[in-house]
Motif scaffolding. Sequence first.
Motif, PDB file in Angstrom:
ATOM      1  N   ALA A  38       0.877  -1.234   0.055  1.00  0.00           N
ATOM      2  CA  ALA A  38       0.144   0.015  -0.010  1.00  0.00           C
ATOM      3  C   ALA A  38       0.847   1.291  -0.107  1.00  0.00           C
ATOM      4  O   ALA A  38       2.342   1.120   0.372  1.00  0.00           O
ATOM      5  N   HIS A  39       0.381   2.417  -0.383  1.00  0.00           N
ATOM      6  CA  HIS A  39       0.960   3.655  -0.246  1.00  0.00           C
ATOM      7  C   HIS A  39       0.185   4.622  -0.090  1.00  0.00           C
ATOM      8  O   HIS A  39      -1.111   4.718  -0.586  1.00  0.00           O
TER       9      HIS A  39
ATOM     10  N   ALA B 105       4.193   0.912   2.163  1.00  0.00           N
ATOM     11  CA  ALA B 105       4.388  -0.237   3.101  1.00  0.00           C
ATOM     12  C   ALA B 105       4.171  -1.690   2.570  1.00  0.00           C
ATOM     13  O   ALA B 105       3.437  -1.751   1.667  1.00  0.00           O
ATOM     14  N   ALA B 106       4.614  -2.372   3.128  1.00  0.00           N
ATOM     15  CA  ALA B 106       4.704  -3.825   2.739  1.00  0.00           C
ATOM     16  C   ALA B 106       4.443  -4.667   3.823  1.00  0.00           C
ATOM     17  O   ALA B 106       5.374  -4.706   5.036  1.00  0.00           O
ATOM     18  N   VAL B 107       3.604  -5.719   3.878  1.00  0.00           N
ATOM     19  CA  VAL B 107       3.791  -7.014   4.807  1.00  0.00           C
ATOM     20  C   VAL B 107       4.396  -8.158   4.178  1.00  0.00           C
ATOM     21  O   VAL B 107       4.187  -8.665   3.237  1.00  0.00           O
ATOM     22  N   VAL B 108       5.471  -8.375   4.969  1.00  0.00           N
ATOM     23  CA  VAL B 108       6.602  -9.363   4.686  1.00  0.00           C
ATOM     24  C   VAL B 108       6.224 -10.589   5.448  1.00  0.00           C
ATOM     25  O   VAL B 108       6.255 -10.614   6.869  1.00  0.00           O
ATOM     26  N   GLN B 109       5.837 -11.637   4.851  1.00  0.00           N
ATOM     27  CA  GLN B 109       5.334 -13.003   5.455  1.00  0.00           C
ATOM     28  C   GLN B 109       6.339 -14.269   5.246  1.00  0.00           C
ATOM     29  O   GLN B 109       6.488 -14.385   4.086  1.00  0.00           O
ATOM     30  N   ARG B 110       6.630 -14.824   6.328  1.00  0.00           N
ATOM     31  CA  ARG B 110       7.437 -15.954   6.223  1.00  0.00           C
ATOM     32  C   ARG B 110       6.658 -17.262   5.458  1.00  0.00           C
ATOM     33  O   ARG B 110       5.524 -17.266   5.482  1.00  0.00           O
ATOM     34  N   GLY B 111       7.282 -17.866   4.505  1.00  0.00           N
ATOM     35  CA  GLY B 111       6.629 -18.817   3.696  1.00  0.00           C
ATOM     36  C   GLY B 111       5.697 -18.362   2.333  1.00  0.00           C
ATOM     37  O   GLY B 111       5.153 -19.189   1.627  1.00  0.00           O
TER      38      GLY B 111
ATOM     39  N   ASP C  83      -0.056   5.793   7.819  1.00  0.00           N
ATOM     40  CA  ASP C  83      -1.264   5.829   7.286  1.00  0.00           C
ATOM     41  C   ASP C  83      -1.196   4.707   6.133  1.00  0.00           C
ATOM     42  O   ASP C  83      -1.871   3.871   5.626  1.00  0.00           O
ATOM     43  N   ALA C  84       0.098   4.566   5.511  1.00  0.00           N
ATOM     44  CA  ALA C  84       0.618   3.364   4.644  1.00  0.00           C
ATOM     45  C   ALA C  84       0.484   2.228   5.195  1.00  0.00           C
ATOM     46  O   ALA C  84      -0.122   1.201   4.539  1.00  0.00           O
ATOM     47  N   ALA C  85       0.829   2.276   6.515  1.00  0.00           N
ATOM     48  CA  ALA C  85       1.019   0.966   7.011  1.00  0.00           C
ATOM     49  C   ALA C  85      -0.549   0.321   7.415  1.00  0.00           C
ATOM     50  O   ALA C  85      -0.779  -0.917   7.100  1.00  0.00           O
ATOM     51  N   ARG C  86      -1.329   0.982   7.921  1.00  0.00           N
ATOM     52  CA  ARG C  86      -2.779   0.705   8.034  1.00  0.00           C
ATOM     53  C   ARG C  86      -3.435   0.329   6.730  1.00  0.00           C
ATOM     54  O   ARG C  86      -4.108  -0.773   6.829  1.00  0.00           O
ATOM     55  N   LYS C  87      -3.072   1.002   5.771  1.00  0.00           N
ATOM     56  CA  LYS C  87      -3.572   0.096   4.354  1.00  0.00           C
ATOM     57  C   LYS C  87      -3.095  -1.045   4.045  1.00  0.00           C
ATOM     58  O   LYS C  87      -3.882  -1.665   3.465  1.00  0.00           O
ATOM     59  N   ALA C  88      -1.878  -1.293   4.235  1.00  0.00           N
ATOM     60  CA  ALA C  88      -1.260  -2.613   3.909  1.00  0.00           C
ATOM     61  C   ALA C  88      -1.808  -3.457   4.872  1.00  0.00           C
ATOM     62  O   ALA C  88      -2.322  -4.803   4.446  1.00  0.00           O
ATOM     63  N   LEU C  89      -1.967  -3.216   6.061  1.00  0.00           N
ATOM     64  CA  LEU C  89      -2.510  -4.089   6.957  1.00  0.00           C
ATOM     65  C   LEU C  89      -4.126  -4.506   6.586  1.00  0.00           C
ATOM     66  O   LEU C  89      -4.467  -5.793   6.703  1.00  0.00           O
ATOM     67  N   ASP C  90      -4.688  -3.723   6.263  1.00  0.00           N
ATOM     68  CA  ASP C  90      -6.128  -3.835   5.853  1.00  0.00           C
ATOM     69  C   ASP C  90      -6.178  -4.701   4.554  1.00  0.00           C
ATOM     70  O   ASP C  90      -6.941  -5.582   4.448  1.00  0.00           O
ATOM     71  N   ALA C  91      -5.185  -4.354   3.715  1.00  0.00           N
ATOM     72  CA  ALA C  91      -5.314  -5.321   2.469  1.00  0.00           C
ATOM     73  C   ALA C  91      -4.903  -6.585   2.568  1.00  0.00           C
ATOM     74  O   ALA C  91      -5.552  -7.611   1.865  1.00  0.00           O
ATOM     75  N   ALA C  92      -4.039  -6.947   3.705  1.00  0.00           N
ATOM     76  CA  ALA C  92      -3.895  -8.398   4.205  1.00  0.00           C
ATOM     77  C   ALA C  92      -4.822  -8.987   5.198  1.00  0.00           C
ATOM     78  O   ALA C  92      -4.779  -9.984   5.439  1.00  0.00           O
TER      79      ALA C  92
END
Length: 337
Positions: free
Chosen positions: A13-14, A167-173, A59-68
Motif C-alpha cells: 500500500a502507499h 508499506a509492505a507486509v512481509v510474511q514467512r513462507g 497511514d500507509a501501514a494501516r492500508k497494507a494491514l487492511d489489504a492483508a
Amino acid sequence: MNAPVTLGISSLAHVLGEPCDVAETAPSYVDDPDRVIRWGYRTFHRAAPGVGQTRMAADAARKALDAAGLRPSDIDYLVVADSGVPEYLNWDASAAVARELELGTTPTLLATQGCASAVTALQQIAGLMAVRDDIERVLLVAVHRVSETHINRMRNNTCLGSDGAAAAVVQRGHGRLRWLATDQIVDPRYVDFFRVEYGGSAAPAGDNLEVDQMALVHRHFRREPEQLAQFVKDVDHQVAAVVERACRRAGVSSSEIRRLIYLNDNQHSLAGVAKATGVPLERTNAELAAELSHVGCADQLMCLSVYDSRDELAPGDLVALAGLSGGMQWFCTLVRV
C-alpha cells in the motif's frame, strides 16, 4: 543459491502528498525552471502542513494491514525506513510509528541509510527470520518527506523530491513477490555528496538552502575534471554491476528481468540506466517516475505497489528493485512475482 528462508510480500500500500504540477510550481522553487522541467517530471507530491513522516508512515501501514486482512497484533516486527530529515533529533521514528499503530511492545528497527533503506531492509528481514523462528510477519514501511527548511526539493540534486510512504507486509513462507537476493556496492570516497550540511553536531548552524549541492560535487573533482566525467559514467555502470551481482547471488540470469524498478530519477538518467542494464526503457519505472517524482527510499516499494494495484505484474515475473543512494552506494533486491 537458495535463500536461507522463504519470505514474500503479502500486501502493499502507499500514500502520497497532494499532487502539484511541476511546470506551474517550479518558478516558486528555482530561478531556472526550464532546467527542472527538462528532467521530465510532470507531477510531484507535497505533504500538507503539519503532516510528517510518522503520520504518512502510519497511514500507509494501516492500508497494507487492511489489504492483508490483518490487525496490528498480527505483526511480529516493525521496520521503518526513513530517508528524509527526521522530525526530531535523538528520537526513534520507528517507535513513533509503532505508537501510532498501537503495536504495543512489538520490537522495531529504524533504517536510515538514505534511499537504500527500504530495498536493503528486505535482506535484513530475511536475516531476522533466519535466526528467529518466532517471527512470521514483518511490517516494512518506507517514508520520505522533504523538509523544505533544510532542502529545496528542486535544487538538491537532479531528482525532484516528493512526499509519501509505502508499506509492505512481509510474511514467512509467502510465495508471491518472493525475496530472492539483495546486494550492494559501496564507494565511501563520495560519502559527503548530497548531505544536509547544517543542523548536525559537526555544523549546528547555517543555511542549508544556500548550499549548492551540485556545485560541491563539481568542487570535489576540481583538480581532476576527467574524474568527474568518469564518475558520471560509472554511476550507470555500477547499477548494472549490482544488478548482475544480485542475479548471481539468486542463481538467475539478468536476461530474465521483466521489470526494473529504479529510483524515480529524471528521464535522462533512467534512459542511461536502461541502456547500461539492457532492460528496455518501457520495462523500467520511467513513466511512473514522471508521475510520482522521487519519494526517497519509498520509490521502489511505491512503484511496486502501483504496478500491483494495476495488475501489471504477471506470475513468475522477475523484478529488480535497484537504485543509487548517498554513501555512495548502489543496491538491488530481486523478487519473484
